[in-house]
Design a protein around this motif. Structure first.
Motif, PDB file in Angstrom:
ATOM      1  N   THR A 265     -23.507 103.838  23.701  1.00  0.00           N
ATOM      2  CA  THR A 265     -23.631 102.432  23.316  1.00  0.00           C
ATOM      3  C   THR A 265     -22.265 101.789  23.127  1.00  0.00           C
ATOM      4  OG1 THR A 265     -25.714 102.914  22.184  1.00  0.00           O
ATOM      5  CG2 THR A 265     -24.623 100.848  21.627  1.00  0.00           C
ATOM      6  N   ASP A 266     -22.037 100.655  23.816  1.00  0.00           N
ATOM      7  CA  ASP A 266     -20.855  99.844  23.547  1.00  0.00           C
ATOM      8  C   ASP A 266     -20.989  99.236  22.151  1.00  0.00           C
ATOM      9  OD1 ASP A 266     -20.698  98.445  26.923  1.00  0.00           O
ATOM     10  OD2 ASP A 266     -20.138 100.413  26.147  1.00  0.00           O
ATOM     11  N   LEU A 267     -19.879  99.126  21.452  1.00  0.00           N
ATOM     12  CA  LEU A 267     -19.883  98.604  20.088  1.00  0.00           C
ATOM     13  C   LEU A 267     -18.814  97.543  19.913  1.00  0.00           C
ATOM     14  CD1 LEU A 267     -20.144 102.038  18.218  1.00  0.00           C
ATOM     15  CD2 LEU A 267     -22.003 100.399  18.572  1.00  0.00           C
ATOM     16  N   SER A 268     -19.002  96.728  18.910  1.00  0.00           N
ATOM     17  CA  SER A 268     -18.061  95.637  18.656  1.00  0.00           C
ATOM     18  C   SER A 268     -17.876  95.425  17.157  1.00  0.00           C
ATOM     19  CB  SER A 268     -18.580  94.330  19.264  1.00  0.00           C
ATOM     20  OG  SER A 268     -18.738  94.426  20.665  1.00  0.00           O
ATOM     21  N   TRP A 269     -16.844  94.689  16.849  1.00  0.00           N
ATOM     22  CA  TRP A 269     -16.607  94.160  15.502  1.00  0.00           C
ATOM     23  C   TRP A 269     -16.640  92.637  15.592  1.00  0.00           C
ATOM     24  CZ3 TRP A 269     -16.605  96.970  11.145  1.00  0.00           C
ATOM     25  CH2 TRP A 269     -16.355  98.338  11.239  1.00  0.00           C
ATOM     26  N   VAL A 270     -17.277  92.050  14.629  1.00  0.00           N
ATOM     27  CA  VAL A 270     -17.397  90.592  14.506  1.00  0.00           C
ATOM     28  C   VAL A 270     -17.054  90.248  13.067  1.00  0.00           C
ATOM     29  CG1 VAL A 270     -19.002  88.651  14.614  1.00  0.00           C
ATOM     30  CG2 VAL A 270     -19.181  90.497  16.284  1.00  0.00           C
ATOM     31  N   ARG A 271     -16.511  89.079  12.829  1.00  0.00           N
ATOM     32  CA  ARG A 271     -16.247  88.666  11.454  1.00  0.00           C
ATOM     33  C   ARG A 271     -16.695  87.224  11.247  1.00  0.00           C
ATOM     34  NH1 ARG A 271      -9.565  88.467  11.475  1.00  0.00           N
ATOM     35  NH2 ARG A 271      -9.351  86.558  12.747  1.00  0.00           N
ATOM     36  N   GLN A 272     -16.939  86.916   9.998  1.00  0.00           N
ATOM     37  CA  GLN A 272     -17.322  85.541   9.655  1.00  0.00           C
ATOM     38  C   GLN A 272     -16.638  85.153   8.362  1.00  0.00           C
ATOM     39  OE1 GLN A 272     -21.532  84.687   9.657  1.00  0.00           O
ATOM     40  NE2 GLN A 272     -21.121  82.503   9.926  1.00  0.00           N
TER      41      GLN A 272
ATOM     42  N   LEU B 121      -2.057  92.429   7.915  1.00  0.00           N
ATOM     43  CA  LEU B 121      -3.144  91.508   7.601  1.00  0.00           C
ATOM     44  C   LEU B 121      -2.624  90.178   7.086  1.00  0.00           C
ATOM     45  CD1 LEU B 121      -5.597  94.119   6.151  1.00  0.00           C
ATOM     46  CD2 LEU B 121      -6.165  92.477   7.943  1.00  0.00           C
ATOM     47  N   LYS B 122      -3.349  89.125   7.421  1.00  0.00           N
ATOM     48  CA  LYS B 122      -3.007  87.768   7.036  1.00  0.00           C
ATOM     49  C   LYS B 122      -4.158  87.169   6.231  1.00  0.00           C
ATOM     50  CE  LYS B 122      -0.568  87.245  11.461  1.00  0.00           C
ATOM     51  NZ  LYS B 122      -0.450  86.445  12.697  1.00  0.00           N
ATOM     52  N   SER B 123      -3.863  86.118   5.504  1.00  0.00           N
ATOM     53  CA  SER B 123      -4.910  85.491   4.692  1.00  0.00           C
ATOM     54  C   SER B 123      -6.074  85.015   5.557  1.00  0.00           C
ATOM     55  CB  SER B 123      -4.329  84.331   3.896  1.00  0.00           C
ATOM     56  OG  SER B 123      -3.749  83.369   4.768  1.00  0.00           O
ATOM     57  N   GLU B 124      -5.753  84.612   6.783  1.00  0.00           N
ATOM     58  CA  GLU B 124      -6.818  84.123   7.670  1.00  0.00           C
ATOM     59  C   GLU B 124      -7.708  85.247   8.206  1.00  0.00           C
ATOM     60  OE1 GLU B 124      -3.527  83.478   7.884  1.00  0.00           O
ATOM     61  OE2 GLU B 124      -2.874  83.360  10.002  1.00  0.00           O
ATOM     62  N   ASP B 125      -7.378  86.491   7.896  1.00  0.00           N
ATOM     63  CA  ASP B 125      -8.261  87.604   8.248  1.00  0.00           C
ATOM     64  C   ASP B 125      -9.367  87.799   7.208  1.00  0.00           C
ATOM     65  OD1 ASP B 125      -5.339  89.339   9.354  1.00  0.00           O
ATOM     66  OD2 ASP B 125      -6.857  88.388  10.621  1.00  0.00           O
ATOM     67  N   THR B 126      -9.303  87.058   6.118  1.00  0.00           N
ATOM     68  CA  THR B 126     -10.338  87.154   5.096  1.00  0.00           C
ATOM     69  C   THR B 126     -11.683  86.741   5.674  1.00  0.00           C
ATOM     70  OG1 THR B 126      -8.805  86.762   3.273  1.00  0.00           O
ATOM     71  CG2 THR B 126     -11.129  86.231   2.891  1.00  0.00           C
ATOM     72  N   ALA B 127     -12.652  87.636   5.567  1.00  0.00           N
ATOM     73  CA  ALA B 127     -13.968  87.398   6.159  1.00  0.00           C
ATOM     74  C   ALA B 127     -14.884  88.567   5.811  1.00  0.00           C
ATOM     75  CB  ALA B 127     -13.867  87.269   7.675  1.00  0.00           C
ATOM     76  N   VAL B 128     -16.149  88.383   6.107  1.00  0.00           N
ATOM     77  CA  VAL B 128     -17.071  89.512   6.126  1.00  0.00           C
ATOM     78  C   VAL B 128     -17.030  90.092   7.539  1.00  0.00           C
ATOM     79  CG1 VAL B 128     -19.434  90.308   5.837  1.00  0.00           C
ATOM     80  CG2 VAL B 128     -18.540  88.485   4.364  1.00  0.00           C
ATOM     81  N   TYR B 129     -16.793  91.386   7.612  1.00  0.00           N
ATOM     82  CA  TYR B 129     -16.692  92.072   8.897  1.00  0.00           C
ATOM     83  C   TYR B 129     -17.980  92.844   9.161  1.00  0.00           C
ATOM     84  CZ  TYR B 129     -11.766  90.946   9.334  1.00  0.00           C
ATOM     85  OH  TYR B 129     -10.573  90.279   9.486  1.00  0.00           O
TER      86      TYR B 129
ATOM     87  N   GLN C  10     -24.787  95.442   7.899  1.00  0.00           N
ATOM     88  CA  GLN C  10     -24.906  94.601   6.710  1.00  0.00           C
ATOM     89  C   GLN C  10     -23.604  93.922   6.342  1.00  0.00           C
ATOM     90  OE1 GLN C  10     -24.257  97.739   6.457  1.00  0.00           O
ATOM     91  NE2 GLN C  10     -22.856  97.998   4.736  1.00  0.00           N
ATOM     92  N   GLY C  11     -22.504  94.397   6.909  1.00  0.00           N
ATOM     93  CA  GLY C  11     -21.216  93.760   6.695  1.00  0.00           C
ATOM     94  C   GLY C  11     -20.451  94.294   5.501  1.00  0.00           C
ATOM     95  N   THR C  12     -19.126  94.086   5.537  1.00  0.00           N
ATOM     96  CA  THR C  12     -18.264  94.469   4.427  1.00  0.00           C
ATOM     97  C   THR C  12     -17.209  93.391   4.242  1.00  0.00           C
ATOM     98  OG1 THR C  12     -16.905  96.266   3.515  1.00  0.00           O
ATOM     99  CG2 THR C  12     -16.676  95.840   5.861  1.00  0.00           C
ATOM    100  N   GLN C  13     -16.922  93.053   2.985  1.00  0.00           N
ATOM    101  CA  GLN C  13     -15.984  91.969   2.691  1.00  0.00           C
ATOM    102  C   GLN C  13     -14.548  92.474   2.760  1.00  0.00           C
ATOM    103  OE1 GLN C  13     -16.560  88.540   1.798  1.00  0.00           O
ATOM    104  NE2 GLN C  13     -14.333  88.474   2.076  1.00  0.00           N
ATOM    105  N   VAL C  14     -13.723  91.742   3.468  1.00  0.00           N
ATOM    106  CA  VAL C  14     -12.284  91.977   3.486  1.00  0.00           C
ATOM    107  C   VAL C  14     -11.605  90.724   2.953  1.00  0.00           C
ATOM    108  CG1 VAL C  14     -10.258  92.365   4.932  1.00  0.00           C
ATOM    109  CG2 VAL C  14     -12.389  93.608   5.393  1.00  0.00           C
ATOM    110  N   THR C  15     -10.816  90.878   1.916  1.00  0.00           N
ATOM    111  CA  THR C  15     -10.094  89.759   1.323  1.00  0.00           C
ATOM    112  C   THR C  15      -8.608  90.063   1.367  1.00  0.00           C
ATOM    113  OG1 THR C  15     -11.955  89.269  -0.153  1.00  0.00           O
ATOM    114  CG2 THR C  15      -9.805  88.327  -0.729  1.00  0.00           C
ATOM    115  N   VAL C  16      -7.859  89.160   1.978  1.00  0.00           N
ATOM    116  CA  VAL C  16      -6.410  89.309   2.073  1.00  0.00           C
ATOM    117  C   VAL C  16      -5.784  88.248   1.176  1.00  0.00           C
ATOM    118  CG1 VAL C  16      -4.403  89.402   3.583  1.00  0.00           C
ATOM    119  CG2 VAL C  16      -6.664  90.106   4.439  1.00  0.00           C
TER     120      VAL C  16
END
Length: 120
Positions: free
Chosen positions: A32-39, A86-94, A112-118
């Protein structure tokens, strides 16, 4: 039943590093091909990176290219996202997505996602 679990998020200072992981079960992980997405808050989903089933063909979004690396261990059924400088603009749920780049923005394929805060 398909499960995608993404531990590894947290708070990190600008310029720091963090590694996310995505453990998959309930499907043929190695095929299976896999990806990362953030919001980010108040924004739509953004494609971050994808990797082919055999661990080749990694591709990255422009905003993370050169800083993030996606790789996988099919024997352990885990995909990783190494995030450096990492930059502040990388803050998102991944989210990890059970999809190649073309379908990765469809929520049906996300974990379900995981929060990343920079932040300092």
């Amino acid at each position: 039943e398909v499960h995608l679990v993404e531990p590894g998020g947290g708070l990190v200072q600008p310029g720091g590093s963090l590694r996310l992981s995505c453990a998959g079960s309930g499907f043929m992980f190695s095929l299976t091909d896999l990806s990362w997405v953030r919001q980010a808050p108040g924004k739509g989903p953004e494609w971050v990176a994808s990797i082919g089933s055999g661990g080749v063909g990694a591709a990255y979004g422009d905003s993370v290219s050169g800083r993030f690396t996606v790789f996988r261990d099919n024997a352990k059924r885990i995909m990783y996202l190494q995030m450096n400088n990492l930059k502040s603009e990388d803050t998102a749920v991944y989210y990890c997505a059970k999809a190649s780049r073309g379908l990765a923005l469809m929520r049906d394929y996300w974990g379900q996602g995981t929060q990343v805060t920079v932040s300092s």
